[in-house]
Scaffold this active site. Structure first.
Site, mmCIF file in Angstrom:
data_model
loop_
_atom_site.group_PDB
_atom_site.id
_atom_site.type_symbol
_atom_site.label_atom_id
_atom_site.label_comp_id
_atom_site.label_asym_id
_atom_site.label_seq_id
_atom_site.Cartn_x
_atom_site.Cartn_y
_atom_site.Cartn_z
ATOM 1 N N LEU A 37 0.819 -1.218 0.000
ATOM 2 C CA LEU A 37 0.000 0.000 0.000
ATOM 3 C C LEU A 37 0.854 1.270 0.000
ATOM 4 O O LEU A 37 1.858 1.357 0.700
ATOM 5 C CB LEU A 37 -0.920 0.012 1.228
ATOM 6 C CG LEU A 37 -1.900 -1.164 1.328
ATOM 7 C CD1 LEU A 37 -2.778 -1.019 2.574
ATOM 8 C CD2 LEU A 37 -2.760 -1.312 0.081
ATOM 9 N N HIS A 41 -3.263 4.268 -2.604
ATOM 10 C CA HIS A 41 -4.259 3.381 -1.974
ATOM 11 C C HIS A 41 -4.942 4.103 -0.807
ATOM 12 O O HIS A 41 -6.154 3.985 -0.616
ATOM 13 C CB HIS A 41 -3.584 2.126 -1.413
ATOM 14 C CG HIS A 41 -3.016 1.210 -2.447
ATOM 15 N ND1 HIS A 41 -1.669 0.972 -2.564
ATOM 16 C CD2 HIS A 41 -3.611 0.455 -3.399
ATOM 17 C CE1 HIS A 41 -1.453 0.115 -3.541
ATOM 18 N NE2 HIS A 41 -2.609 -0.211 -4.069
ATOM 19 N N GLU A 152 -8.019 5.495 -10.705
ATOM 20 C CA GLU A 152 -8.015 5.784 -12.152
ATOM 21 C C GLU A 152 -6.646 5.552 -12.779
ATOM 22 O O GLU A 152 -6.499 5.660 -13.986
ATOM 23 C CB GLU A 152 -8.454 7.234 -12.389
ATOM 24 C CG GLU A 152 -9.937 7.410 -12.215
ATOM 25 C CD GLU A 152 -10.415 8.809 -12.534
ATOM 26 O OE1 GLU A 152 -9.571 9.716 -12.683
ATOM 27 O OE2 GLU A 152 -11.639 8.994 -12.624
ATOM 28 N N SER A 189 2.569 4.032 -7.686
ATOM 29 C CA SER A 189 2.327 2.639 -8.067
ATOM 30 C C SER A 189 3.152 1.748 -7.156
ATOM 31 O O SER A 189 4.290 2.106 -6.797
ATOM 32 C CB SER A 189 2.763 2.426 -9.523
ATOM 33 O OG SER A 189 2.919 1.040 -9.783
ATOM 34 N N ARG A 191 4.581 -0.755 -8.105
ATOM 35 C CA ARG A 191 5.735 -1.190 -8.906
ATOM 36 C C ARG A 191 6.851 -0.149 -8.923
ATOM 37 O O ARG A 191 7.961 -0.462 -9.353
ATOM 38 C CB ARG A 191 5.290 -1.546 -10.323
ATOM 39 C CG ARG A 191 4.456 -2.833 -10.355
ATOM 40 C CD ARG A 191 4.159 -3.313 -11.759
ATOM 41 N NE ARG A 191 3.644 -4.663 -11.763
ATOM 42 C CZ ARG A 191 2.354 -5.004 -11.860
ATOM 43 N NH1 ARG A 191 1.430 -4.063 -11.950
ATOM 44 N NH2 ARG A 191 1.985 -6.273 -11.860
#
Ligand code: PAF
Length: 283
Positions: A37, A41, A152, A189, A191
């Site tokens: 998270l 988030h 989004e 992100s 990632r």
């Protein structure tokens, strides 16, 4: 010390908890995540808290949405830190199932999304959206919340979820939440934590290039030419390859080839072994 969320490991526990809240007349929001998270988030959690009496966050790295050779094994799993963040955010429950719980012995069902799932990331990650849809259908129908919230940043995912929720008559309101960005513009992100300091410096080029396409299209410029220029910019900045940079209709995700139409700019590019995506609305 903030109160820890109740940890629910099984679908039956999840259903029991939601039933108890419903019995008390309370409304429920669900925020599905794969964990690791970050502030993006947490912005979804804040939104959820304003919309319902109770909020459940799910944390599940869903094997069905990763293709062969993708990052399923190395995807960050940080349950302890995640639960601490959920506690600070005042989240009531965390649904943290095992893969066996979600895909028990004998599991044989697939969900397939036509059209919306075939373009953009769907064209580059075969099976990804079917696997994502499968788990989201399971989460929505297991929890049956009043509202479920999705970022989004995964805009195509959000549109697909809206589509199958309507198609399958799943009685849950789907809400999209705006992208959270770093001060330089990089979209948050999970990632991003794969990036080395040098890659992190390069990474923002994708967001900036998509934003410049947004500005050009907004000013009446040609979407295809602007996308081609952005692709060059991203490669020149140091990305290894570009999966796509395209301007598409925000609802149908069909290609937009002329200015003056409803549009959103989408991009995905690879930096070493990390694949980053982003998008910007053309107001
Ligand atoms: O966006 C994600 O984190 C995942 O795709 C989701 C919606 C939690 C399904 O696994």
């Amino acid at each position: 010390m903030p109160e820890e969320p109740v940890i629910l490991r099984g679908v039956a526990d999840l259903r029991g908890q939601v039933a108890a809240w419903r019995k008390a007349g309370e409304t429920v929001a669900l925020v599905p995540t794969m964990g690791a998270l970050h502030d993006g988030h947490l912005s979804l959690m804040r939104l959820a808290k304003g919309l319902a009496d109770r909020v459940i966050a799910s944390i599940f790295v869903n094997p069905a949405q990763f293709g062969p050779g993708e990052d399923y094994e190395r995807y960050p799993r940080t349950e302890t830190e995640d639960v601490a963040k959920l506690a600070t955010a005042g989240i009531d429950a965390a649904f943290v199932p095992t893969a066996r719980e979600m895909y028990p012995e004998g599991f044989a069902t697939r969900v397939h999304i036509d059209r919306l799932g075939d373009v953009l990331c769907g064209a580059h990650r075969p099976g990804h959206f079917d696997g994502m849809a499968l788990i989201v259908v399971k989460l929505l129908t297991s929890a049956l919340p009043d509202v479920a919230i999705f970022g989004e940043k995964d805009y195509q995912q959000l549109q697909i979820i809206r589509r199958f929720t309507a198609d399958l008559n799943i009685p849950v309101r789907i809400l999209g939440a705006p992208i959270e960005r770093e001060p330089d513009g990089l979209a948050l992100s999970s990632r991003n934590r794969y990036l080395s300091p040098e890659q992190r410096r390069i990474a923002v080029a994708l967001s900036l290039a998509l934003k410049s396409v947004r500005d050009i299209v907004k000013a009446g410029g040609d979407p295809s030419a602007a996308s081609a220029t952005a692709r060059e910019q991203v490669l020149k900045a140091g990305f290894d390859s570009v999966d796509y940079i395209e301007v598409r209709d925000p609802a149908s995700l069909e290609l937009v080839t002329a200015p003056g139409k409803p549009a959103r700019v989408f991009g995905a590019a690879r930096l070493g072994t990390t694949r980053l995506i982003d998008n910007w609305a053309v107001e």
